[in-house]
Design an enzyme around this catalytic site. Structure first.
Site, PDB file in Angstrom:
ATOM      1  N   LYS A  59       8.196  -9.189   1.522  1.00  0.00           N
ATOM      2  CA  LYS A  59       8.947  -8.358   0.565  1.00  0.00           C
ATOM      3  C   LYS A  59       9.875  -7.395   1.300  1.00  0.00           C
ATOM      4  CE  LYS A  59       8.070  -4.983  -3.179  1.00  0.00           C
ATOM      5  NZ  LYS A  59       8.246  -3.620  -2.666  1.00  0.00           N
ATOM      6  N   HIS A  94      13.379  -1.941  -2.320  1.00  0.00           N
ATOM      7  CA  HIS A  94      12.350  -0.941  -2.557  1.00  0.00           C
ATOM      8  C   HIS A  94      12.796   0.051  -3.649  1.00  0.00           C
ATOM      9  CE1 HIS A  94       8.587  -0.056  -0.161  1.00  0.00           C
ATOM     10  NE2 HIS A  94       8.578   1.012  -0.926  1.00  0.00           N
ATOM     11  N   SER A 119      -0.972  -2.150  -4.369  1.00  0.00           N
ATOM     12  CA  SER A 119      -0.444  -1.567  -3.136  1.00  0.00           C
ATOM     13  C   SER A 119      -1.562  -1.257  -2.144  1.00  0.00           C
ATOM     14  CB  SER A 119       0.291  -0.273  -3.478  1.00  0.00           C
ATOM     15  OG  SER A 119       0.561   0.469  -2.300  1.00  0.00           O
TER      16      SER A 119
HETATM   17  C1  FNR Z   1       7.261   1.726  -4.758  1.00  0.00           C
HETATM   18  N1  FNR Z   1       7.402   0.511  -4.094  1.00  0.00           N
HETATM   19  C2  FNR Z   1       6.380   0.079  -3.260  1.00  0.00           C
HETATM   20  N2  FNR Z   1       6.461  -1.134  -2.655  1.00  0.00           N
HETATM   21  C3  FNR Z   1       5.448  -1.594  -1.890  1.00  0.00           C
HETATM   22  O1  FNR Z   1       5.539  -2.707  -1.381  1.00  0.00           O
HETATM   23  N3  FNR Z   1       4.314  -0.830  -1.716  1.00  0.00           N
HETATM   24  C4  FNR Z   1       4.169   0.403  -2.260  1.00  0.00           C
HETATM   25  O2  FNR Z   1       3.166   1.053  -2.092  1.00  0.00           O
HETATM   26  C5  FNR Z   1       5.256   0.905  -3.037  1.00  0.00           C
HETATM   27  N4  FNR Z   1       5.190   2.144  -3.580  1.00  0.00           N
HETATM   28  C6  FNR Z   1       6.153   2.558  -4.472  1.00  0.00           C
HETATM   29  C7  FNR Z   1       6.012   3.786  -5.121  1.00  0.00           C
HETATM   30  C8  FNR Z   1       6.940   4.164  -6.087  1.00  0.00           C
HETATM   31  C9  FNR Z   1       6.734   5.460  -6.802  1.00  0.00           C
HETATM   32  C10 FNR Z   1       8.019   3.304  -6.416  1.00  0.00           C
HETATM   33  C11 FNR Z   1       8.987   3.663  -7.508  1.00  0.00           C
HETATM   34  C12 FNR Z   1       8.169   2.122  -5.750  1.00  0.00           C
HETATM   35  C13 FNR Z   1       8.530  -0.387  -4.371  1.00  0.00           C
HETATM   36  C14 FNR Z   1       8.245  -1.304  -5.548  1.00  0.00           C
HETATM   37  O3  FNR Z   1       7.336  -2.307  -5.199  1.00  0.00           O
HETATM   38  C15 FNR Z   1       9.543  -2.008  -6.027  1.00  0.00           C
HETATM   39  O4  FNR Z   1      10.173  -2.614  -4.935  1.00  0.00           O
HETATM   40  C16 FNR Z   1      10.502  -1.017  -6.706  1.00  0.00           C
HETATM   41  O5  FNR Z   1       9.798  -0.145  -7.561  1.00  0.00           O
HETATM   42  C17 FNR Z   1      11.562  -1.757  -7.491  1.00  0.00           C
HETATM   43  O6  FNR Z   1      12.544  -0.872  -7.941  1.00  0.00           O
HETATM   44  P1  FNR Z   1      12.607  -0.297  -9.458  1.00  0.00           P
HETATM   45  O7  FNR Z   1      12.704  -1.468 -10.360  1.00  0.00           O
HETATM   46  O8  FNR Z   1      11.375   0.529  -9.649  1.00  0.00           O
HETATM   47  O9  FNR Z   1      13.835   0.546  -9.470  1.00  0.00           O
END
Ligand code: FNR
Length: 379
Positions: free
Chosen positions: A252, A276, A120
């Site tokens: 994304k 997300h 990230s």
């Molecule tokens: C994320 N997600 C996310 N996506 C991204 O592109 N950059 C980021 O910094 C973050 N940060 C982030 C923090 C936390 C705590 C979570 C749970 C999620 C989204 C992540 O890439 C992804 O899309 C989701 O986590 C998918 O959903 P599930 O499977 O965790 O429910």
């Protein structure tokens, strides 16, 4: 799984549960409440997050028998190279909240398993630290596109210099979402400098600060949040990135077929159907339902990846059958990280991959590429 059963016979139990809801509870017990709330929480009433899970139950896998599935291969082809499995570690910000080694521990798990880590922008460890700690890990970089050209180019240069292969641009987080678990605590990790390693180490960011971050952390946070959110961008912005990033470009956060068409027309090499993890919009369409519509619109013109709700091997098979080439794992690996660092992430990945392999076999397939919607019945 054979290994797990055999170790059990010898008296050695697995380090922690492989069942997602118990995994989540176990992780909650070892994390600070605000960190857990940030990771587990979602937007509004969290209906989108619940819908993400429920959608998997609306598709039933149909078992097949007597098809010689003794030799199986989980590898897939992506951007002209092979990945050992159809799995990636999703970009998750501020992994230092889950474990002191944060992204470094996750990258070491990536190195050991061959599952790529999408780092990230808002990571707890910098682009350089992660690359140095896990030089053989397959690394992708996720961009939250800052509202400053020099800073954007600097982040891209750092990703290239440290051999991040693929750029994933996240489009669905252009505004801070309404997340009651965090709002009720008045808590956002970034406001305490968690997850800002890439900004604080960036010369272009430091250049934009009125005073050095060391003497004025509040000013640095303020500047970061001004740069971070930009709701004014349009599809016309994408060619800039296409011009400045020479590797594969992935967009994304696509759920609408029209956006999927625009993404393909903009020159992206792939898209991630994702909401997300339900963290941005409440009352949203389940990501798996969006996947079907997006694949129908552009499945023959681009590579489609998927996340939001993947918890098991069976979930993965369903997403692949509906047209995803690979899936990104989110919260489950973060909970593994909280419980056991690198080993915890590996334990979660191994469990999911073992189950994926078995589900593939029991639906009569030898490879992920052989899956198609005929393995599913809508229930
Ligand atoms: C994320 N997600 C996310 N996506 C991204 O592109 N950059 C980021 O910094 C973050 N940060 C982030 C923090 C936390 C705590 C979570 C749970 C999620 C989204 C992540 O890439 C992804 O899309 C989701 O986590 C998918 O959903 P599930 O499977 O965790 O429910």
């Amino acid at each position: 799984q054979d290994q797990i059963y055999r170790s059990g016979t010898a008296g050695r139990r697995p380090p922690f549960t492989t069942d997602h809801s118990r995994l989540e509870r176990a992780a909650r017990d070892v994390m600070a409440p605000q960190a857990y709330g940030y990771i587990a929480g979602a937007a509004g009433s969290e209906a989108t997050m619940r819908a993400n899970r429920a959608a998997f139950d609306h598709h039933g896998l149909v078992p097949r028998v007597l098809r010689d599935v003794s030799e199986r291969d989980l590898s897939i082809e992506l951007f002209g190279s092979r990945l050992p499995t159809p799995l990636l570690l999703a970009p998750v910000g501020a992994l230092g909240l889950a474990h002191p080694d944060g992204e470094i521990a996750a990258a070491r798990a990536a190195e050991e398993t061959g599952v790529p880590l999408v780092l990230s922008t808002v990571s707890s460890h910098s682009i350089e630290e992660v690359a140095a700690a896990a030089p053989r890990a397959r690394r992708w970089f996720q961009l939250y596109w800052p509202n400053d050209t020099e800073l954007t180019l600097s982040l891209l240069e750092r990703a290239v210099a440290n051999r991040y292969e693929v750029l994933v641009v996240t489009l669905d987080a252009f505004a801070l979402a309404w997340r009651p678990r965090d709002l009720d605590r008045g808590y956002l990790p970034f406001h305490r400098l968690h997850g800002l390693a890439n900004y604080l180490t960036d010369p272009a960011f430091r250049h934009l600060l009125p005073k050095p971050a060391e003497t004025d952390p509040a000013g640095a946070v303020q500047r970061w949040s001004e740069l971070f959110n930009d709701a004014s961008r349009t599809w016309a912005s994408i060619p800039f990135l296409r011009e400045h990033w020479h590797g594969p470009l992935v967009l994304k956060g696509i759920c609408h077929p029209g956006d999927a068409r625009a993404a393909v027309d903009s020159g992206a090499d792939a898209i991630v159907v994702s909401n997300h993890g339900g963290r941005q919009i409440d009352g949203g369409v389940a990501a798996l339902d969006a996947l079907e519509a997006v694949v129908a619109a552009v499945g023959d013109r681009t590579t489609v990846l998927f996340d939001s709700g993947i918890r098991t091997g069976a979930d993965t098979v369903k997403a692949l059958a509906l047209g995803a080439r690979a899936v990104l794992l989110g919260r489950p690996y973060v909970y593994g990280l909280a419980l056991g660092g690198t080993k915890g992430v590996i334990h979660v990945l191994r469990g999911l991959l073992a189950e994926l392999d078995l589900t593939l076999a029991m639906t009569g397939h030898r490879t992920p590429a052989a899956l198609d919607p005929s393995v599913l019945v809508r229930t």
